[in-house]
Design an enzyme around this catalytic site. Sequence first.
Site, PDB file in Angstrom:
ATOM      1  N   ARG A 147     -14.657 -10.133  19.111  1.00 45.05           N
ATOM      2  CA  ARG A 147     -16.009  -9.721  18.779  1.00 45.05           C
ATOM      3  C   ARG A 147     -16.496  -8.746  19.844  1.00 45.05           C
ATOM      4  NH1 ARG A 147     -21.502 -13.448  18.923  1.00 45.05           N
ATOM      5  NH2 ARG A 147     -21.694 -12.594  21.012  1.00 45.05           N
ATOM      6  N   TYR A 159     -29.034  -9.157  22.929  1.00 42.23           N
ATOM      7  CA  TYR A 159     -28.254 -10.359  22.626  1.00 42.23           C
ATOM      8  C   TYR A 159     -26.783 -10.190  23.043  1.00 42.23           C
ATOM      9  CZ  TYR A 159     -25.110 -13.338  20.187  1.00 42.23           C
ATOM     10  OH  TYR A 159     -24.072 -14.190  19.929  1.00 42.23           O
TER      11      TYR A 159
HETATM   12  C1  GCO Z   1     -22.573 -16.747  18.014  1.00 40.89           C
HETATM   13  C2  GCO Z   1     -23.998 -17.098  18.117  1.00 40.89           C
HETATM   14  C3  GCO Z   1     -24.459 -17.655  19.413  1.00 40.89           C
HETATM   15  C4  GCO Z   1     -25.884 -18.150  19.241  1.00 40.89           C
HETATM   16  C5  GCO Z   1     -26.059 -19.404  20.009  1.00 40.89           C
HETATM   17  C6  GCO Z   1     -27.442 -19.979  19.829  1.00 40.89           C
HETATM   18  O1  GCO Z   1     -22.269 -16.029  17.097  1.00 40.89           O
HETATM   19  O2  GCO Z   1     -21.800 -17.212  18.836  1.00 40.89           O
HETATM   20  O3  GCO Z   1     -24.827 -16.109  17.568  1.00 40.89           O
HETATM   21  O4  GCO Z   1     -24.335 -16.787  20.480  1.00 40.89           O
HETATM   22  O5  GCO Z   1     -26.806 -17.201  19.617  1.00 40.89           O
HETATM   23  O6  GCO Z   1     -25.074 -20.295  19.605  1.00 40.89           O
HETATM   24  O7  GCO Z   1     -27.502 -21.246  20.380  1.00 40.89           O
HETATM   25 MG    MG Z   2     -23.751 -15.488  15.816  1.00 38.86          MG
END
Ligand code: GCO
Ligand code: MG
Length: 403
Positions: A147, A159
Amino acid sequence: MKITAARVIVCCPGRNFVTLKLETDQGLTGVGDATLNGRELAVASYLQDHVIPCLIGRDPQQIEDIWQYLYKGAYWRRGPVTMSAIAAVDTALWDIKAKSAGLPLYQLLGGRSRTGVMAYGHATGRDIDETVDEVLRHQHAGYRAIRAQSGVPGLVKVYGVSTTGRMYEPADNTLPSEHDWDTALYLRHTPRLFEAVRLAVGDETHLLHDVHHRLTPLEAAQLGKSLEPYGLFWMEDPTPAENQEAFRLIRQHTTTPLAVGEVFNSIWDCKQLIEEQLIDYIRTTVTHAGGITHLRRIADLAALYQVRTGSHGATDLSPVCMGAALHFDTWVPNFGVQEYMPHSQEMLSVFPHDWRFDNGMLYCGETPGHGVDIDERLAARYPYQRAYLPVNRLRHDGSLHSW
Ligand code: GCO
Ligand code: MG
Protein backbone atom coordinates in the site's frame (compact mmCIF):
# COMPACT_ATOMS: atom_id res chain seq x y z
CA MET A 1 -18.25 -27.97 29.74
CA LYS A 2 -19.01 -24.70 31.54
CA ILE A 3 -17.62 -21.17 31.42
CA THR A 4 -16.45 -20.49 34.96
CA ALA A 5 -14.77 -17.10 34.69
CA ALA A 6 -14.29 -14.24 32.23
CA ARG A 7 -11.88 -11.31 32.45
CA VAL A 8 -11.52 -8.14 30.42
CA ILE A 9 -7.90 -7.05 30.23
CA VAL A 10 -7.20 -3.49 29.05
CA CYS A 11 -3.53 -2.75 28.46
CA CYS A 12 -1.35 -0.24 26.64
CA PRO A 13 2.01 -1.69 25.53
CA GLY A 14 2.50 1.27 23.18
CA ARG A 15 -1.19 1.38 22.22
CA ASN A 16 -4.42 0.27 23.86
CA PHE A 17 -5.81 -3.23 23.51
CA VAL A 18 -8.95 -4.78 25.01
CA THR A 19 -8.76 -8.56 25.46
CA LEU A 20 -11.33 -11.03 26.77
CA LYS A 21 -10.18 -14.23 28.43
CA LEU A 22 -12.63 -17.05 29.17
CA GLU A 23 -11.97 -19.92 31.59
CA THR A 24 -13.78 -23.26 31.74
CA ASP A 25 -14.31 -25.97 34.32
CA GLN A 26 -12.12 -28.26 32.20
CA GLY A 27 -9.09 -26.00 32.43
CA LEU A 28 -9.31 -24.84 28.82
CA THR A 29 -9.12 -21.09 28.22
CA GLY A 30 -9.94 -18.94 25.21
CA VAL A 31 -8.91 -15.43 24.20
CA GLY A 32 -10.63 -12.80 22.02
CA ASP A 33 -9.77 -9.27 20.86
CA ALA A 34 -12.30 -6.48 21.56
CA THR A 35 -10.20 -3.43 20.70
CA LEU A 36 -12.13 -0.47 19.26
CA ASN A 37 -9.57 2.22 18.60
CA GLY A 38 -10.27 5.42 20.56
CA ARG A 39 -13.39 3.95 22.22
CA GLU A 40 -11.79 1.02 24.09
CA LEU A 41 -13.43 1.48 27.48
CA ALA A 42 -16.93 1.48 26.00
CA VAL A 43 -16.40 -2.10 24.79
CA ALA A 44 -14.66 -3.09 28.04
CA SER A 45 -17.70 -1.88 29.99
CA TYR A 46 -20.14 -3.54 27.57
CA LEU A 47 -18.34 -6.82 28.17
CA GLN A 48 -17.76 -6.41 31.88
CA ASP A 49 -21.13 -4.96 32.88
CA HIS A 50 -23.48 -6.57 30.37
CA VAL A 51 -22.03 -9.62 28.63
CA ILE A 52 -19.93 -11.45 31.23
CA PRO A 53 -22.79 -11.91 33.73
CA CYS A 54 -24.70 -13.77 30.99
CA LEU A 55 -21.78 -16.04 30.11
CA ILE A 56 -20.92 -17.62 33.44
CA GLY A 57 -22.28 -21.17 33.62
CA ARG A 58 -22.96 -21.44 29.86
CA ASP A 59 -21.62 -24.29 27.73
CA PRO A 60 -18.76 -22.81 25.66
CA GLN A 61 -19.31 -25.45 22.99
CA GLN A 62 -22.56 -23.75 21.93
CA ILE A 63 -20.88 -21.04 19.88
CA GLU A 64 -23.83 -20.38 17.59
CA ASP A 65 -26.38 -20.22 20.39
CA ILE A 66 -24.21 -17.86 22.43
CA TRP A 67 -23.75 -15.64 19.36
CA GLN A 68 -27.51 -15.48 18.75
CA TYR A 69 -28.15 -14.97 22.46
CA LEU A 70 -25.83 -11.97 22.60
CA TYR A 71 -27.04 -10.54 19.26
CA LYS A 72 -30.80 -11.07 19.42
CA GLY A 73 -30.89 -11.09 23.18
CA ALA A 74 -29.61 -7.52 23.52
CA TYR A 75 -32.64 -6.29 21.54
CA TRP A 76 -30.39 -3.36 20.41
CA ARG A 77 -28.67 -4.81 17.38
CA ARG A 78 -25.38 -4.11 15.65
CA GLY A 79 -23.03 -1.15 16.14
CA PRO A 80 -19.25 -1.26 16.66
CA VAL A 81 -19.35 -1.52 20.47
CA THR A 82 -21.82 -4.41 20.58
CA MET A 83 -20.29 -6.28 17.65
CA SER A 84 -16.72 -5.97 18.94
CA ALA A 85 -17.84 -7.38 22.28
CA ILE A 86 -19.68 -10.26 20.58
CA ALA A 87 -16.60 -10.82 18.41
CA ALA A 88 -14.34 -11.19 21.45
CA VAL A 89 -16.65 -13.80 22.99
CA ASP A 90 -16.99 -15.63 19.68
CA THR A 91 -13.21 -15.68 19.05
CA ALA A 92 -12.55 -16.99 22.55
CA LEU A 93 -15.19 -19.71 22.09
CA TRP A 94 -13.69 -20.88 18.78
CA ASP A 95 -10.31 -20.91 20.53
CA ILE A 96 -11.72 -23.18 23.25
CA LYS A 97 -13.49 -25.47 20.78
CA ALA A 98 -10.36 -25.91 18.69
CA LYS A 99 -8.27 -26.57 21.81
CA SER A 100 -10.74 -29.14 23.05
CA ALA A 101 -10.59 -30.87 19.64
CA GLY A 102 -6.78 -30.66 19.75
CA LEU A 103 -6.80 -28.93 16.34
CA PRO A 104 -5.65 -25.61 14.91
CA LEU A 105 -8.73 -23.46 14.33
CA TYR A 106 -8.58 -23.53 10.51
CA GLN A 107 -9.24 -27.29 10.65
CA LEU A 108 -12.62 -26.67 12.30
CA LEU A 109 -13.58 -24.20 9.58
CA GLY A 110 -13.00 -26.75 6.83
CA GLY A 111 -9.26 -27.12 6.56
CA ARG A 112 -6.46 -25.53 4.62
CA SER A 113 -7.18 -23.88 1.26
CA ARG A 114 -3.71 -22.37 0.73
CA THR A 115 -0.10 -22.73 1.85
CA GLY A 116 0.08 -19.19 3.24
CA VAL A 117 -1.66 -15.85 3.34
CA MET A 118 -0.55 -12.99 1.06
CA ALA A 119 0.02 -9.88 3.18
CA TYR A 120 0.14 -6.26 2.11
CA GLY A 121 2.44 -3.86 3.90
CA HIS A 122 2.32 -0.09 4.39
CA ALA A 123 4.77 2.14 2.55
CA THR A 124 4.39 5.77 3.57
CA GLY A 125 6.54 8.83 3.11
CA ARG A 126 6.38 12.57 3.54
CA ASP A 127 6.72 13.03 -0.21
CA ILE A 128 6.80 10.94 -3.40
CA ASP A 129 10.54 10.14 -3.20
CA GLU A 130 10.30 8.94 0.38
CA THR A 131 7.26 6.79 -0.47
CA VAL A 132 9.02 5.25 -3.46
CA ASP A 133 11.99 4.35 -1.20
CA GLU A 134 9.61 2.76 1.29
CA VAL A 135 7.83 0.80 -1.43
CA LEU A 136 11.16 -0.54 -2.66
CA ARG A 137 12.17 -1.42 0.90
CA HIS A 138 8.97 -3.47 1.21
CA GLN A 139 9.55 -5.09 -2.17
CA HIS A 140 13.04 -6.15 -1.08
CA ALA A 141 11.58 -7.54 2.14
CA GLY A 142 9.50 -9.91 0.01
CA TYR A 143 6.09 -8.19 -0.08
CA ARG A 144 4.06 -9.00 -3.18
CA ALA A 145 1.44 -6.39 -2.29
CA ILE A 146 2.21 -2.89 -1.00
CA ARG A 147 0.00 0.00 0.00
CA ALA A 148 1.44 3.42 -0.92
CA GLN A 149 0.50 6.69 0.83
CA SER A 150 2.34 9.98 0.81
CA GLY A 151 2.20 13.48 2.20
CA VAL A 152 0.50 16.00 -0.08
CA PRO A 153 2.36 19.26 -0.79
CA GLY A 154 0.48 22.09 0.92
CA LEU A 155 -1.04 19.89 3.65
CA VAL A 156 0.62 19.64 7.07
CA LYS A 157 -0.81 16.37 8.45
CA VAL A 158 -2.16 13.63 6.21
CA TYR A 159 -3.55 10.18 7.00
CA GLY A 160 -0.98 7.40 7.17
CA VAL A 161 2.11 9.62 7.29
CA SER A 162 4.02 9.59 10.56
CA THR A 163 5.19 13.02 11.67
CA THR A 164 7.42 11.66 14.44
CA GLY A 165 9.64 9.48 12.24
CA ARG A 166 8.43 6.45 14.20
CA MET A 167 6.01 3.83 12.93
CA TYR A 168 2.61 5.31 12.06
CA GLU A 169 -0.03 4.87 14.78
CA PRO A 170 -3.49 6.18 13.99
CA ALA A 171 -4.48 7.09 17.60
CA ASP A 172 -1.86 9.73 18.22
CA ASN A 173 -2.96 12.01 21.06
CA THR A 174 -4.76 12.26 24.42
CA LEU A 175 -7.27 14.51 22.66
CA PRO A 176 -8.06 14.28 18.93
CA SER A 177 -5.29 15.94 16.93
CA GLU A 178 -6.34 17.97 13.89
CA HIS A 179 -5.33 17.18 10.32
CA ASP A 180 -5.90 19.44 7.34
CA TRP A 181 -7.39 18.54 3.99
CA ASP A 182 -7.77 19.82 0.46
CA THR A 183 -9.36 17.49 -2.09
CA ALA A 184 -8.04 19.32 -5.16
CA LEU A 185 -4.43 19.07 -3.95
CA TYR A 186 -4.86 15.37 -3.20
CA LEU A 187 -6.49 14.57 -6.55
CA ARG A 188 -3.61 16.26 -8.40
CA HIS A 189 -0.92 14.60 -6.30
CA THR A 190 -2.04 10.96 -6.11
CA PRO A 191 -1.71 9.99 -9.81
CA ARG A 192 1.82 11.48 -9.72
CA LEU A 193 2.61 9.30 -6.71
CA PHE A 194 1.49 6.13 -8.48
CA GLU A 195 3.22 7.04 -11.73
CA ALA A 196 6.51 7.20 -9.80
CA VAL A 197 5.79 4.10 -7.70
CA ARG A 198 4.79 1.93 -10.67
CA LEU A 199 7.89 2.99 -12.59
CA ALA A 200 10.09 2.04 -9.62
CA VAL A 201 8.56 -1.35 -8.73
CA GLY A 202 7.80 -2.73 -12.18
CA ASP A 203 4.67 -4.61 -13.23
CA GLU A 204 4.57 -7.56 -10.83
CA THR A 205 4.01 -5.96 -7.42
CA HIS A 206 0.40 -5.34 -6.38
CA LEU A 207 -0.19 -1.70 -5.45
CA LEU A 208 -2.92 -0.54 -3.08
CA HIS A 209 -4.08 2.87 -1.89
CA ASP A 210 -6.33 4.03 0.96
CA VAL A 211 -8.49 7.11 0.29
CA HIS A 212 -9.82 6.92 3.86
CA HIS A 213 -13.40 8.01 3.09
CA ARG A 214 -12.38 11.50 1.91
CA LEU A 215 -13.94 11.93 -1.53
CA THR A 216 -17.41 12.39 -2.95
CA PRO A 217 -18.53 9.61 -5.32
CA LEU A 218 -17.74 11.76 -8.37
CA GLU A 219 -14.29 12.71 -7.07
CA ALA A 220 -13.64 9.05 -6.30
CA ALA A 221 -14.65 8.14 -9.85
CA GLN A 222 -12.19 10.73 -11.16
CA LEU A 223 -9.38 9.39 -8.98
CA GLY A 224 -10.11 5.78 -9.93
CA LYS A 225 -9.98 6.73 -13.61
CA SER A 226 -6.73 8.66 -13.24
CA LEU A 227 -5.13 5.66 -11.49
CA GLU A 228 -6.16 3.11 -14.13
CA PRO A 229 -2.84 3.32 -16.03
CA TYR A 230 -1.02 2.09 -12.90
CA GLY A 231 -3.13 -1.07 -12.50
CA LEU A 232 -3.96 -0.86 -8.79
CA PHE A 233 -4.88 -3.99 -6.83
CA TRP A 234 -7.42 -1.80 -5.04
CA MET A 235 -8.54 1.68 -4.12
CA GLU A 236 -9.82 1.55 -0.54
CA ASP A 237 -12.69 3.47 1.08
CA PRO A 238 -13.04 5.97 -1.77
CA THR A 239 -16.15 7.55 -0.22
CA PRO A 240 -18.04 7.01 3.07
CA ALA A 241 -20.16 3.88 2.73
CA GLU A 242 -23.14 4.63 4.93
CA ASN A 243 -24.93 5.22 1.65
CA GLN A 244 -24.11 2.05 -0.24
CA GLU A 245 -25.77 3.35 -3.45
CA ALA A 246 -23.03 5.97 -3.74
CA PHE A 247 -20.74 3.27 -5.09
CA ARG A 248 -22.87 2.85 -8.22
CA LEU A 249 -21.60 6.16 -9.50
CA ILE A 250 -17.94 5.27 -8.86
CA ARG A 251 -18.42 1.90 -10.52
CA GLN A 252 -19.96 3.38 -13.65
CA HIS A 253 -16.82 5.38 -14.33
CA THR A 254 -13.79 3.33 -13.37
CA THR A 255 -12.40 -0.19 -13.52
CA THR A 256 -9.98 0.42 -10.63
CA PRO A 257 -10.95 -2.32 -8.11
CA LEU A 258 -12.64 -1.11 -4.92
CA ALA A 259 -12.19 -2.29 -1.31
CA VAL A 260 -14.51 -1.25 1.51
CA GLY A 261 -15.52 -2.34 4.99
CA GLU A 262 -12.97 -1.79 7.77
CA VAL A 263 -15.55 0.21 9.73
CA PHE A 264 -18.42 -2.18 8.98
CA ASN A 265 -19.72 -4.32 11.80
CA SER A 266 -22.33 -6.56 10.21
CA ILE A 267 -23.45 -8.26 7.03
CA TRP A 268 -26.10 -5.58 6.64
CA ASP A 269 -23.44 -2.91 6.10
CA CYS A 270 -22.13 -4.72 3.04
CA LYS A 271 -25.26 -6.37 1.66
CA GLN A 272 -26.01 -3.98 -1.18
CA LEU A 273 -22.35 -3.37 -2.02
CA ILE A 274 -21.87 -7.10 -2.45
CA GLU A 275 -25.17 -7.99 -4.10
CA GLU A 276 -24.84 -5.24 -6.70
CA GLN A 277 -21.16 -6.08 -7.21
CA LEU A 278 -20.20 -2.51 -6.38
CA ILE A 279 -16.97 -3.63 -4.67
CA ASP A 280 -14.24 -6.20 -5.28
CA TYR A 281 -12.87 -6.72 -1.76
CA ILE A 282 -14.64 -6.76 1.60
CA ARG A 283 -12.47 -5.49 4.48
CA THR A 284 -14.51 -6.60 7.49
CA THR A 285 -12.44 -8.11 10.34
CA VAL A 286 -12.89 -10.75 13.00
CA THR A 287 -12.83 -8.11 15.77
CA HIS A 288 -15.20 -5.48 14.42
CA ALA A 289 -17.64 -7.70 12.54
CA GLY A 290 -18.92 -10.13 15.15
CA GLY A 291 -16.14 -12.72 15.23
CA ILE A 292 -15.45 -15.81 13.14
CA THR A 293 -19.12 -16.82 13.18
CA HIS A 294 -20.33 -13.62 11.52
CA LEU A 295 -17.32 -12.99 9.30
CA ARG A 296 -17.89 -16.40 7.76
CA ARG A 297 -21.43 -15.37 6.81
CA ILE A 298 -20.12 -12.20 5.17
CA ALA A 299 -17.45 -14.12 3.26
CA ASP A 300 -20.00 -16.68 2.05
CA LEU A 301 -22.31 -13.93 0.79
CA ALA A 302 -19.34 -12.23 -0.88
CA ALA A 303 -18.32 -15.48 -2.60
CA LEU A 304 -21.65 -15.62 -4.46
CA TYR A 305 -20.69 -12.36 -6.20
CA GLN A 306 -16.96 -13.02 -6.68
CA VAL A 307 -16.06 -10.47 -4.01
CA ARG A 308 -12.90 -11.51 -2.16
CA THR A 309 -11.77 -10.86 1.39
CA GLY A 310 -9.13 -8.28 2.36
CA SER A 311 -9.31 -8.12 6.13
CA HIS A 312 -8.35 -4.99 8.01
CA GLY A 313 -5.12 -5.60 9.92
CA ALA A 314 -3.89 -2.25 11.26
CA THR A 315 -2.00 -2.20 14.58
CA ASP A 316 -5.19 -1.33 16.46
CA LEU A 317 -6.28 -4.93 15.86
CA SER A 318 -4.39 -6.94 18.47
CA PRO A 319 -2.12 -9.94 17.80
CA VAL A 320 -5.12 -12.02 18.95
CA CYS A 321 -7.20 -10.69 16.05
CA MET A 322 -4.29 -11.41 13.69
CA GLY A 323 -4.07 -15.02 14.90
CA ALA A 324 -7.80 -15.61 14.41
CA ALA A 325 -7.76 -13.77 11.05
CA LEU A 326 -4.92 -15.95 9.76
CA HIS A 327 -6.81 -19.15 10.56
CA PHE A 328 -9.82 -17.65 8.77
CA ASP A 329 -7.69 -16.58 5.78
CA THR A 330 -6.06 -20.02 5.58
CA TRP A 331 -9.50 -21.55 5.12
CA VAL A 332 -11.73 -18.99 3.38
CA PRO A 333 -12.16 -19.99 -0.30
CA ASN A 334 -12.60 -16.42 -1.61
CA PHE A 335 -9.49 -15.01 0.07
CA GLY A 336 -7.93 -11.90 -1.48
CA VAL A 337 -5.26 -10.40 0.75
CA GLN A 338 -4.57 -9.69 4.45
CA GLU A 339 -3.43 -6.29 5.72
CA TYR A 340 -0.29 -6.49 7.83
CA MET A 341 0.99 -3.54 9.83
CA PRO A 342 3.55 -5.06 12.20
CA HIS A 343 3.11 -4.60 15.96
CA SER A 344 6.08 -3.46 18.04
CA GLN A 345 8.13 -6.01 20.00
CA GLU A 346 6.60 -4.57 23.19
CA MET A 347 3.08 -5.27 21.90
CA LEU A 348 3.98 -8.75 20.65
CA SER A 349 5.59 -9.69 23.98
CA VAL A 350 2.24 -9.22 25.78
CA PHE A 351 0.58 -11.66 23.35
CA PRO A 352 2.52 -14.93 23.00
CA HIS A 353 1.62 -16.20 19.51
CA ASP A 354 2.55 -18.82 16.97
CA TRP A 355 1.72 -16.98 13.73
CA ARG A 356 4.60 -15.62 11.71
CA PHE A 357 5.53 -13.42 8.76
CA ASP A 358 8.01 -14.63 6.18
CA ASN A 359 8.91 -13.12 2.82
CA GLY A 360 5.62 -11.29 2.20
CA MET A 361 3.43 -14.11 3.48
CA LEU A 362 1.73 -14.69 6.83
CA TYR A 363 1.28 -18.15 8.31
CA CYS A 364 -0.98 -19.29 11.13
CA GLY A 365 0.53 -21.82 13.52
CA GLU A 366 -0.43 -25.44 14.13
CA THR A 367 -1.00 -25.35 17.89
CA PRO A 368 -4.57 -26.17 18.94
CA GLY A 369 -6.84 -23.10 19.03
CA HIS A 370 -6.02 -19.83 17.28
CA GLY A 371 -2.53 -19.86 18.71
CA VAL A 372 -2.50 -16.56 20.64
CA ASP A 373 -2.63 -15.94 24.39
CA ILE A 374 -2.19 -12.94 26.68
CA ASP A 375 0.50 -12.63 29.35
CA GLU A 376 -1.66 -11.03 32.02
CA ARG A 377 1.19 -10.19 34.37
CA LEU A 378 3.06 -8.37 31.66
CA ALA A 379 -0.15 -6.67 30.47
CA ALA A 380 -0.68 -5.31 34.01
CA ARG A 381 2.55 -3.36 33.65
CA TYR A 382 1.01 -1.32 30.83
CA PRO A 383 -2.09 0.48 32.12
CA TYR A 384 -4.64 2.06 29.77
CA GLN A 385 -3.77 5.49 28.39
CA ARG A 386 -6.46 7.58 26.75
CA ALA A 387 -5.79 8.04 23.04
CA TYR A 388 -7.92 9.32 20.19
CA LEU A 389 -7.97 9.07 16.43
CA PRO A 390 -7.43 12.44 14.71
CA VAL A 391 -10.12 14.61 13.13
CA ASN A 392 -9.81 16.27 9.74
CA ARG A 393 -10.66 19.86 8.73
CA LEU A 394 -10.77 21.56 5.35
CA ARG A 395 -7.73 23.75 4.85
CA HIS A 396 -9.56 26.82 3.54
CA ASP A 397 -12.29 27.25 6.19
CA GLY A 398 -11.88 24.68 8.95
CA SER A 399 -15.06 22.70 8.17
CA LEU A 400 -14.96 19.22 9.66
CA HIS A 401 -14.31 16.58 7.00
CA SER A 402 -14.15 12.77 7.15
CA TRP A 403 -10.78 11.67 8.57
C1 GCO B 1 -6.19 0.84 7.35
C2 GCO B 1 -6.96 1.76 8.19
C3 GCO B 1 -6.35 2.18 9.47
C4 GCO B 1 -7.38 2.94 10.28
C5 GCO B 1 -7.24 2.59 11.71
C6 GCO B 1 -8.29 3.27 12.56
O1 GCO B 1 -6.54 0.74 6.20
O2 GCO B 1 -5.28 0.21 7.86
O3 GCO B 1 -7.53 2.81 7.44
O4 GCO B 1 -5.17 2.88 9.33
O5 GCO B 1 -7.28 4.30 10.09
O6 GCO B 1 -7.32 1.20 11.82
O7 GCO B 1 -8.27 2.76 13.84
MG1 MG C 1 -8.17 1.82 5.64
